[in-house]
Write a protein that holds these residues in place. Structure first.
Motif, PDB file in Angstrom:
ATOM      1  N   GLY A  29    -144.117  34.569  80.044  1.00  0.00           N
ATOM      2  CA  GLY A  29    -144.375  35.282  78.780  1.00  0.00           C
ATOM      3  C   GLY A  29    -143.926  36.726  78.841  1.00  0.00           C
ATOM      4  O   GLY A  29    -143.396  37.193  79.847  1.00  0.00           O
ATOM      5  N   GLY A  30    -144.157  37.446  77.771  1.00  0.00           N
ATOM      6  CA  GLY A  30    -143.702  38.831  77.766  1.00  0.00           C
ATOM      7  C   GLY A  30    -144.324  39.628  76.641  1.00  0.00           C
ATOM      8  O   GLY A  30    -145.359  39.242  76.096  1.00  0.00           O
ATOM      9  N   GLY A  31    -143.594  40.704  76.242  1.00  0.00           N
ATOM     10  CA  GLY A  31    -142.182  40.931  76.387  1.00  0.00           C
ATOM     11  C   GLY A  31    -141.341  39.801  75.805  1.00  0.00           C
ATOM     12  O   GLY A  31    -141.818  38.954  75.078  1.00  0.00           O
ATOM     13  N   THR A  32    -140.092  39.799  76.180  1.00  0.00           N
ATOM     14  CA  THR A  32    -139.197  38.736  75.715  1.00  0.00           C
ATOM     15  C   THR A  32    -138.426  38.168  76.910  1.00  0.00           C
ATOM     16  O   THR A  32    -137.342  38.665  77.256  1.00  0.00           O
ATOM     17  N   PRO A  33    -138.950  37.115  77.565  1.00  0.00           N
ATOM     18  CA  PRO A  33    -138.250  36.551  78.731  1.00  0.00           C
ATOM     19  C   PRO A  33    -136.815  36.140  78.416  1.00  0.00           C
ATOM     20  O   PRO A  33    -135.919  36.291  79.257  1.00  0.00           O
ATOM     21  N   HIS A  38    -139.303  44.825  61.748  1.00  0.00           N
ATOM     22  CA  HIS A  38    -138.298  45.176  62.765  1.00  0.00           C
ATOM     23  C   HIS A  38    -138.096  44.035  63.763  1.00  0.00           C
ATOM     24  O   HIS A  38    -137.872  44.288  64.955  1.00  0.00           O
ATOM     25  N   ARG A  39    -138.224  42.781  63.293  1.00  0.00           N
ATOM     26  CA  ARG A  39    -137.836  41.651  64.135  1.00  0.00           C
ATOM     27  C   ARG A  39    -136.311  41.600  64.149  1.00  0.00           C
ATOM     28  O   ARG A  39    -135.677  41.948  63.164  1.00  0.00           O
ATOM     29  N   ARG A  40    -135.705  41.139  65.262  1.00  0.00           N
ATOM     30  CA  ARG A  40    -134.253  41.194  65.296  1.00  0.00           C
ATOM     31  C   ARG A  40    -133.594  39.912  64.832  1.00  0.00           C
ATOM     32  O   ARG A  40    -132.388  39.807  64.792  1.00  0.00           O
ATOM     33  N   PHE A  96    -139.796  43.129  79.309  1.00  0.00           N
ATOM     34  CA  PHE A  96    -138.648  43.749  78.627  1.00  0.00           C
ATOM     35  C   PHE A  96    -138.492  43.224  77.190  1.00  0.00           C
ATOM     36  O   PHE A  96    -138.710  42.046  76.937  1.00  0.00           O
ATOM     37  N   CYS A  97    -138.101  44.128  76.305  1.00  0.00           N
ATOM     38  CA  CYS A  97    -137.780  43.749  74.926  1.00  0.00           C
ATOM     39  C   CYS A  97    -136.572  44.538  74.468  1.00  0.00           C
ATOM     40  O   CYS A  97    -136.401  45.696  74.855  1.00  0.00           O
ATOM     41  N   LYS A  98    -135.751  43.896  73.625  1.00  0.00           N
ATOM     42  CA  LYS A  98    -134.541  44.576  73.154  1.00  0.00           C
ATOM     43  C   LYS A  98    -134.826  45.525  72.001  1.00  0.00           C
ATOM     44  O   LYS A  98    -134.041  46.413  71.708  1.00  0.00           O
ATOM     45  N   SER A  99    -135.909  45.251  71.254  1.00  0.00           N
ATOM     46  CA  SER A  99    -136.235  46.132  70.130  1.00  0.00           C
ATOM     47  C   SER A  99    -137.748  46.173  69.985  1.00  0.00           C
ATOM     48  O   SER A  99    -138.450  45.356  70.576  1.00  0.00           O
ATOM     49  N   GLN A 100    -138.221  47.129  69.205  1.00  0.00           N
ATOM     50  CA  GLN A 100    -139.670  47.265  69.065  1.00  0.00           C
ATOM     51  C   GLN A 100    -140.148  46.780  67.698  1.00  0.00           C
ATOM     52  O   GLN A 100    -139.774  47.337  66.663  1.00  0.00           O
ATOM     53  N   CYS A 101    -140.998  45.771  67.710  1.00  0.00           N
ATOM     54  CA  CYS A 101    -141.617  45.305  66.467  1.00  0.00           C
ATOM     55  C   CYS A 101    -142.681  46.339  66.078  1.00  0.00           C
ATOM     56  O   CYS A 101    -143.377  46.859  66.958  1.00  0.00           O
ATOM     57  N   ILE A 102    -142.833  46.598  64.795  1.00  0.00           N
ATOM     58  CA  ILE A 102    -143.643  47.765  64.400  1.00  0.00           C
ATOM     59  C   ILE A 102    -145.134  47.618  64.698  1.00  0.00           C
ATOM     60  O   ILE A 102    -145.851  48.591  64.740  1.00  0.00           O
ATOM     61  N   TYR A 103    -145.590  46.383  64.916  1.00  0.00           N
ATOM     62  CA  TYR A 103    -147.030  46.149  65.126  1.00  0.00           C
ATOM     63  C   TYR A 103    -147.370  46.008  66.614  1.00  0.00           C
ATOM     64  O   TYR A 103    -148.512  45.744  66.966  1.00  0.00           O
ATOM     65  N   CYS A 104    -146.394  46.161  67.494  1.00  0.00           N
ATOM     66  CA  CYS A 104    -146.587  45.732  68.879  1.00  0.00           C
ATOM     67  C   CYS A 104    -147.287  46.758  69.758  1.00  0.00           C
ATOM     68  O   CYS A 104    -146.831  47.896  69.884  1.00  0.00           O
ATOM     69  N   GLY A 105    -148.379  46.325  70.382  1.00  0.00           N
ATOM     70  CA  GLY A 105    -149.080  47.186  71.329  1.00  0.00           C
ATOM     71  C   GLY A 105    -149.031  46.612  72.737  1.00  0.00           C
ATOM     72  O   GLY A 105    -149.799  47.009  73.595  1.00  0.00           O
ATOM     73  N   PHE A 106    -148.142  45.611  72.969  1.00  0.00           N
ATOM     74  CA  PHE A 106    -148.062  44.993  74.301  1.00  0.00           C
ATOM     75  C   PHE A 106    -147.364  45.908  75.294  1.00  0.00           C
ATOM     76  O   PHE A 106    -146.651  46.833  74.910  1.00  0.00           O
ATOM     77  N   ASP A 107    -147.556  45.558  76.576  1.00  0.00           N
ATOM     78  CA  ASP A 107    -146.860  46.288  77.631  1.00  0.00           C
ATOM     79  C   ASP A 107    -145.458  45.733  77.785  1.00  0.00           C
ATOM     80  O   ASP A 107    -145.270  44.636  78.284  1.00  0.00           O
ATOM     81  N   ARG A 108    -144.496  46.463  77.305  1.00  0.00           N
ATOM     82  CA  ARG A 108    -143.101  46.037  77.460  1.00  0.00           C
ATOM     83  C   ARG A 108    -142.231  47.289  77.409  1.00  0.00           C
ATOM     84  O   ARG A 108    -142.613  48.297  76.845  1.00  0.00           O
ATOM     85  N   ILE A 109    -141.061  47.201  78.036  1.00  0.00           N
ATOM     86  CA  ILE A 109    -140.182  48.365  78.054  1.00  0.00           C
ATOM     87  C   ILE A 109    -138.766  47.935  77.710  1.00  0.00           C
ATOM     88  O   ILE A 109    -138.458  46.758  77.631  1.00  0.00           O
TER      89      ILE A 109
HETATM   90  S1  SF4 Z   1    -143.502  42.008  72.986  1.00  0.00           S
HETATM   91 FE1  SF4 Z   1    -143.041  40.707  71.201  1.00  0.00          FE
HETATM   92  S2  SF4 Z   1    -143.993  41.787  69.498  1.00  0.00           S
HETATM   93 FE2  SF4 Z   1    -143.783  43.266  71.159  1.00  0.00          FE
HETATM   94  S3  SF4 Z   1    -141.838  44.357  70.812  1.00  0.00           S
HETATM   95 FE3  SF4 Z   1    -141.461  42.618  72.203  1.00  0.00          FE
HETATM   96  S4  SF4 Z   1    -140.836  40.957  70.836  1.00  0.00           S
HETATM   97 FE4  SF4 Z   1    -141.844  42.480  69.547  1.00  0.00          FE
END
Ligand code: SF4
Length: 376
Positions: free
Chosen positions: A61-65, A133-135, A16-29
């Motif tokens: 790890g994450g995402g944003t634990p 777009h870091r928060r 899980f993440c609260k916002s989307q960083c513009i470079y992020c290709g990770f699996d998070r929702i």
């Molecule tokens: S996983 Fe990290 S880099 Fe990606 S949107 Fe979340 S906080 Fe940003």
């Protein structure tokens, strides 16, 4: 302390993440309404793994634990307490966003024995943080670090991104020096990548940002390694620097091909012979576990895969490529390595001792190229 034979890691992925960083290709929702069901599913997944449950490192790890509520985080960490033997733990890390570090987060982390923080800082320039777009802000980073240190968690790692777009005008040397003066014990540095499907890749395609050239990015990497060395950091892995011997014990397990459990959507695990990858789809992950089915797909590694991993992972570290590991494979692999690496020994890229072949640090930036030349 865990001895070498009991070294095994546990990785838990929080998607899980609260916002989307513009470079992020990770699996998070961003669907936090699934978070409670996800933690229930983690509990089931942990109950289904084999009998040997002793771990030497844990990494959340994450995402944003840290973006989970304190109650959810407490429940998640209780899954570790309930299912794993952590009596010999040497390191317990959680990733966090500086914005989430407050009294509640720190109290839960402390209560569960977390002794290392990996903080997604990326930049200490407010304008760059806004463009990414870091928060959080640079001020929040300082506040979060002070708060953690006051609470007794002083093993703090931060991430930094280099190779930012040309138009993002900032002084890279100043940036590195600001990171060094944060009072941290570890830094992980990543080159910005323009991964397909990310907002940044779209901005690049439409001409809104211009990439830094490979030479300019290499120059920044060089600057980074020099400044970090002046700041008493040991460059122990291509992207990682540690002060006071506070290298990442957990990531070192990966680089040395030691086994680890992996729980959560998109998590990977390794048992020495197989790699397991969990489905990245959070709803499907929950569904499978509610039906007591494994969310993992197993891949049996071939000797070719193992050889390539030994070379690729060893080449990234100061320790080097482990000749003993290579000798456990059929002899043709050591022969292949000797033949393909001869040129790099002759040209002074490699040095060796009894046990390891090392790529000299000044060539780490081209390790991918050399790795590809040696792969089977
Ligand atoms: S996983 Fe990290 S880099 Fe990606 S949107 Fe979340 S906080 Fe940003």
């Amino acid at each position: 302390m865990a001895d070498q034979t009991t070294e095994k890691g546990l990785y838990i992925h929080v998607p899980f993440c609260k916002s989307q960083c513009i470079y992020c290709g990770f699996d998070r929702i961003f669907k936090y309404q699934l978070a409670d069901n996800y933690i229930d599913a983690l509990d089931i997944e942990a109950s289904l793994i084999g009998d040997e449950r002793r771990v030497s490192t844990v990494y959340i790890g994450g995402g944003t634990p840290s973006s989970l509520s304190a109650k959810q985080l407490d429940r998640l960490l209780s899954v570790v307490d309930k299912h794993f033997d952590i009596s010999n733990l040497v390191e317990y890390t959680i990733e966090c966003n500086p914005d989430d570090v407050g009294e509640e987060f720190t109290a839960v982390a402390k209560a569960h024995g977390i002794n290392r923080i990996s903080m997604g800082v990326q930049s200490l320039n407010d304008e760059v943080l806004r463009l990414m777009h870091r928060r959080h802000s640079a001020t929040r980073v300082h506040q979060a670090i002070n708060q953690l240190i006051s609470a007794g968690i002083d093993n703090i790692s931060v991430d930094l991104i280099y190779g930012l777009p040309k138009s993002w005008n900032y002084n890279f040397i100043d940036e590195v020096d600001k990171f060094i003066s944060l009072g941290i014990s570890h830094l992980s540095a990543y080159a910005l990548s323009y991964e397909e499907g990310t907002p940044l890749a779209r901005m690049h395609k439409s001409g809104r940002v211009e990439k830094l050239s490979d030479d300019e990015a290499a120059e920044q990497y060089q600057t980074l390694t020099e400044r970090m060395s002046q700041g008493s950091f040991d460059h122990y892995e291509i992207s990682n620097f540690a002060r006071g011997n506070k290298f990442s014990r957990h990531n070192t397990l990966y680089w040395q091909r030691k086994p680890y459990f992996g729980l959560g959507p998109a998590a990977c695990a390794f048992d020495g012979k197989h790699r397991y990858s969990n489905t990245p789809d959070v709803a499907q992950y929950i569904d499978l576990l509610n039906n007591r089915k494994s969310p993992a797909q197993a891949e049996l590694l071939t000797d070719d895969d193992i050889f390539n991993e030994i070379v690729m992972l060893g080449m990234r570290t100061r320790r080097g490529i482990d000749k003993e590991q290579m000798k456990r494979l059929p002899k043709k692999y050591s022969d292949h390595f000797r033949e393909k690496s001869k040129q790099f020994f002759d040209e002074g890229y490699f040095t060796e001792n009894e046990q390891f072949v090392k790529l000299r640090e000044e060539y780490w930036f081209v390790s991918d190229y050399i790795t590809r030349k040696i792969f089977v």
